[in-house]
Design a protein around this motif. Structure first.
Motif, PDB file in Angstrom:
ATOM      1  N   ASP A 124       0.740  -1.456  -0.100  1.00  0.00           N
ATOM      2  CA  ASP A 124      -0.213  -0.120  -0.038  1.00  0.00           C
ATOM      3  C   ASP A 124       0.928   1.026  -0.285  1.00  0.00           C
ATOM      4  O   ASP A 124       1.450   1.378   0.953  1.00  0.00           O
ATOM      5  N   ARG A 125       0.638   2.302  -1.672  1.00  0.00           N
ATOM      6  CA  ARG A 125       1.855   3.335  -0.944  1.00  0.00           C
ATOM      7  C   ARG A 125       1.247   4.228   0.116  1.00  0.00           C
ATOM      8  O   ARG A 125       2.921   4.698   0.065  1.00  0.00           O
ATOM      9  N   ARG A 126       0.627   4.573   0.446  1.00  0.00           N
ATOM     10  CA  ARG A 126      -0.272   5.190   1.189  1.00  0.00           C
ATOM     11  C   ARG A 126       0.261   4.261   2.593  1.00  0.00           C
ATOM     12  O   ARG A 126       0.572   5.204   4.121  1.00  0.00           O
ATOM     13  N   GLY A 127       0.807   3.183   2.641  1.00  0.00           N
ATOM     14  CA  GLY A 127       0.075   2.775   3.890  1.00  0.00           C
ATOM     15  C   GLY A 127       1.857   2.436   4.519  1.00  0.00           C
ATOM     16  O   GLY A 127       2.813   2.786   3.827  1.00  0.00           O
ATOM     17  N   VAL A 128       1.980   2.770   6.277  1.00  0.00           N
ATOM     18  CA  VAL A 128       3.590   2.794   7.021  1.00  0.00           C
ATOM     19  C   VAL A 128       3.765   1.280   8.062  1.00  0.00           C
ATOM     20  O   VAL A 128       2.534   0.673   8.468  1.00  0.00           O
ATOM     21  N   LEU A 129       4.879   0.515   7.262  1.00  0.00           N
ATOM     22  CA  LEU A 129       5.227  -0.342   8.166  1.00  0.00           C
ATOM     23  C   LEU A 129       6.194   0.111   9.359  1.00  0.00           C
ATOM     24  O   LEU A 129       6.906   0.762   8.854  1.00  0.00           O
ATOM     25  N   VAL A 130       5.929  -0.643  11.012  1.00  0.00           N
ATOM     26  CA  VAL A 130       6.897  -0.035  11.694  1.00  0.00           C
ATOM     27  C   VAL A 130       7.624  -1.337  11.605  1.00  0.00           C
ATOM     28  O   VAL A 130       7.334  -2.248  12.065  1.00  0.00           O
ATOM     29  N   GLN A 131       8.634  -0.936  11.724  1.00  0.00           N
ATOM     30  CA  GLN A 131      10.006  -2.008  12.226  1.00  0.00           C
ATOM     31  C   GLN A 131      11.044  -1.757  13.323  1.00  0.00           C
ATOM     32  O   GLN A 131      11.380  -0.636  13.479  1.00  0.00           O
ATOM     33  N   LEU A 132      11.013  -3.015  13.866  1.00  0.00           N
ATOM     34  CA  LEU A 132      12.055  -3.017  15.119  1.00  0.00           C
ATOM     35  C   LEU A 132      13.650  -2.423  14.842  1.00  0.00           C
ATOM     36  O   LEU A 132      14.037  -3.502  13.551  1.00  0.00           O
ATOM     37  N   THR A 133      14.420  -2.393  15.212  1.00  0.00           N
ATOM     38  CA  THR A 133      15.678  -1.975  14.929  1.00  0.00           C
ATOM     39  C   THR A 133      16.872  -2.972  15.518  1.00  0.00           C
ATOM     40  O   THR A 133      16.163  -3.142  16.321  1.00  0.00           O
ATOM     41  N   ASP A 134      17.821  -3.031  15.379  1.00  0.00           N
ATOM     42  CA  ASP A 134      18.282  -4.631  16.138  1.00  0.00           C
ATOM     43  C   ASP A 134      18.794  -3.078  17.699  1.00  0.00           C
ATOM     44  O   ASP A 134      18.466  -4.892  19.017  1.00  0.00           O
ATOM     45  N   THR A 135      18.777  -2.427  17.453  1.00  0.00           N
ATOM     46  CA  THR A 135      19.230  -1.786  18.907  1.00  0.00           C
ATOM     47  C   THR A 135      17.610  -2.691  20.009  1.00  0.00           C
ATOM     48  O   THR A 135      17.912  -2.262  21.102  1.00  0.00           O
ATOM     49  N   GLY A 136      16.329  -1.838  19.713  1.00  0.00           N
ATOM     50  CA  GLY A 136      15.110  -1.837  19.775  1.00  0.00           C
ATOM     51  C   GLY A 136      15.480  -3.631  19.850  1.00  0.00           C
ATOM     52  O   GLY A 136      14.165  -3.469  21.242  1.00  0.00           O
ATOM     53  N   ARG A 137      15.025  -4.484  19.645  1.00  0.00           N
ATOM     54  CA  ARG A 137      15.153  -5.688  19.546  1.00  0.00           C
ATOM     55  C   ARG A 137      16.427  -6.406  21.291  1.00  0.00           C
ATOM     56  O   ARG A 137      15.781  -7.171  21.801  1.00  0.00           O
ATOM     57  N   GLU A 138      17.205  -5.618  21.347  1.00  0.00           N
ATOM     58  CA  GLU A 138      18.280  -6.182  22.231  1.00  0.00           C
ATOM     59  C   GLU A 138      17.865  -5.498  23.411  1.00  0.00           C
ATOM     60  O   GLU A 138      17.589  -6.339  24.384  1.00  0.00           O
ATOM     61  N   ARG A 139      16.601  -4.018  23.387  1.00  0.00           N
ATOM     62  CA  ARG A 139      16.700  -3.341  24.444  1.00  0.00           C
ATOM     63  C   ARG A 139      15.246  -4.349  25.129  1.00  0.00           C
ATOM     64  O   ARG A 139      15.001  -4.541  25.904  1.00  0.00           O
ATOM     65  N   VAL A 140      13.839  -4.750  24.562  1.00  0.00           N
ATOM     66  CA  VAL A 140      13.032  -5.179  24.360  1.00  0.00           C
ATOM     67  C   VAL A 140      13.241  -7.124  25.062  1.00  0.00           C
ATOM     68  O   VAL A 140      12.939  -7.463  25.778  1.00  0.00           O
ATOM     69  N   ASP A 141      14.267  -7.810  24.119  1.00  0.00           N
ATOM     70  CA  ASP A 141      14.955  -8.714  25.330  1.00  0.00           C
ATOM     71  C   ASP A 141      15.201  -8.762  26.054  1.00  0.00           C
ATOM     72  O   ASP A 141      14.741  -9.699  26.867  1.00  0.00           O
ATOM     73  N   ALA A 142      16.220  -7.801  26.418  1.00  0.00           N
ATOM     74  CA  ALA A 142      16.687  -7.563  27.841  1.00  0.00           C
ATOM     75  C   ALA A 142      15.759  -7.362  28.894  1.00  0.00           C
ATOM     76  O   ALA A 142      15.380  -8.238  29.729  1.00  0.00           O
ATOM     77  N   ALA A 143      14.792  -6.216  28.846  1.00  0.00           N
ATOM     78  CA  ALA A 143      14.327  -6.321  28.789  1.00  0.00           C
ATOM     79  C   ALA A 143      13.245  -7.394  30.016  1.00  0.00           C
ATOM     80  O   ALA A 143      12.456  -7.791  30.727  1.00  0.00           O
ATOM     81  N   MET A 144      12.478  -8.337  28.508  1.00  0.00           N
ATOM     82  CA  MET A 144      11.530  -9.347  28.683  1.00  0.00           C
ATOM     83  C   MET A 144      12.360 -10.787  29.617  1.00  0.00           C
ATOM     84  O   MET A 144      11.586 -10.712  30.521  1.00  0.00           O
ATOM     85  N   SER A 145      13.633 -11.013  29.775  1.00  0.00           N
ATOM     86  CA  SER A 145      14.568 -11.753  30.205  1.00  0.00           C
ATOM     87  C   SER A 145      14.499 -11.057  32.216  1.00  0.00           C
ATOM     88  O   SER A 145      14.294 -11.614  32.743  1.00  0.00           O
ATOM     89  N   ASP A 146      14.394  -9.935  32.182  1.00  0.00           N
ATOM     90  CA  ASP A 146      14.164  -8.917  33.232  1.00  0.00           C
ATOM     91  C   ASP A 146      12.625  -9.473  33.833  1.00  0.00           C
ATOM     92  O   ASP A 146      13.097  -9.844  35.137  1.00  0.00           O
ATOM     93  N   LEU A 147      11.729  -8.975  32.587  1.00  0.00           N
ATOM     94  CA  LEU A 147      10.687  -8.948  33.431  1.00  0.00           C
ATOM     95  C   LEU A 147      10.049 -10.697  34.266  1.00  0.00           C
ATOM     96  O   LEU A 147       9.255 -10.946  34.950  1.00  0.00           O
ATOM     97  N   LEU A 148      10.217 -11.729  33.510  1.00  0.00           N
ATOM     98  CA  LEU A 148      10.233 -12.909  33.273  1.00  0.00           C
ATOM     99  C   LEU A 148      10.745 -13.763  34.607  1.00  0.00           C
ATOM    100  O   LEU A 148       9.709 -14.604  35.776  1.00  0.00           O
ATOM    101  N   ASP A 149      12.362 -12.847  35.360  1.00  0.00           N
ATOM    102  CA  ASP A 149      12.876 -13.275  36.285  1.00  0.00           C
ATOM    103  C   ASP A 149      11.378 -12.652  37.852  1.00  0.00           C
ATOM    104  O   ASP A 149      11.288 -13.602  38.179  1.00  0.00           O
ATOM    105  N   VAL A 150      11.236 -10.842  37.416  1.00  0.00           N
ATOM    106  CA  VAL A 150      10.509 -10.918  38.584  1.00  0.00           C
ATOM    107  C   VAL A 150       9.660 -12.265  38.403  1.00  0.00           C
ATOM    108  O   VAL A 150       8.343 -11.717  39.615  1.00  0.00           O
TER     109      VAL A 150
END
Length: 181
Positions: A124-150
């Motif tokens: 869709d030429r008018r449409g936008v997709l939001v993509q996770l960057t490598d930095t975002g993936r690393e940050r969310v993965d680390a936070a998820m590990s900590d969250l699951l520990d808690v």
């Protein structure tokens, strides 16, 4: 259980048979208003108090990774999408239960932090997709590990066999709300 200083004092294990604050509240209402059936308080006051304790613990887990709760929500929705970690803003709105205006603001802020990028939709030429960057993936993965520990530490007071039953009971209670959204 030894207490890690990263976890709130409220997360410490107390004996199952000990009276808690909800017992005191319920007893007081029964004394003051014997005409009322206060049984719902025995469940929902505990759920409410647990939710507040969990919210604090979750915010702490995310803060240790320099994330706000809303940032984790958006980043984790993208991470759960799988490779290439892209979703439309509309899908993010549906998954995080915020308005489209709020989501636009959140995507802008996450983009400035380098956690996401916007891309034109190939379909869709008018449409936008939001993509996770490598930095975002690393940050969310680390936070998820900590969250699951808690959260695992919170569940330590239950026997492993009790956890699926609690999850099923909570699913039954929340289904009445989830079906209407």
């Amino acid at each position: 259980m030894s207490r890690d200083s990263r976890y709130p004092r409220a997360m410490e294990v107390t004996p199952r048979s000990a009276a808690d604050e909800v017992d005191r509240i319920v007893d007081a209402w029964r004394r003051e208003r014997p005409d009322l059936d206060v049984e719902p308080l025995t469940v929902f006051s505990r759920v409410s108090r647990l939710a507040r304790h969990l919210d604090r613990a979750r915010r702490g887990a995310f803060a240790r990774h320099d994330l706000e709760t809303w940032e984790f929500d958006v980043l984790s929705a993208l991470r759960r999408a799988g490779e290439p970690y892209r979703l439309s803003p509309g899908t993010l709105v549906a998954q995080t239960l915020v308005t489209s205006g709020t989501m636009t603001n959140r995507i802008d802020r996450l983009e400035r932090r380098g956690f996401v990028q916007r891309h034109r939709s190939p379909d869709d030429r008018r449409g936008v997709l939001v993509q996770l960057t490598d930095t975002g993936r690393e940050r969310v993965d680390a936070a998820m590990s900590d969250l699951l520990d808690v959260e695992s530490r919170v569940l330590d007071v239950l026997a492993p066999a009790e956890r699926p039953r609690l999850a099923a009971l909570l699913r039954t209670l929340t289904a009445q709300f989830d079906l209407h959204e």
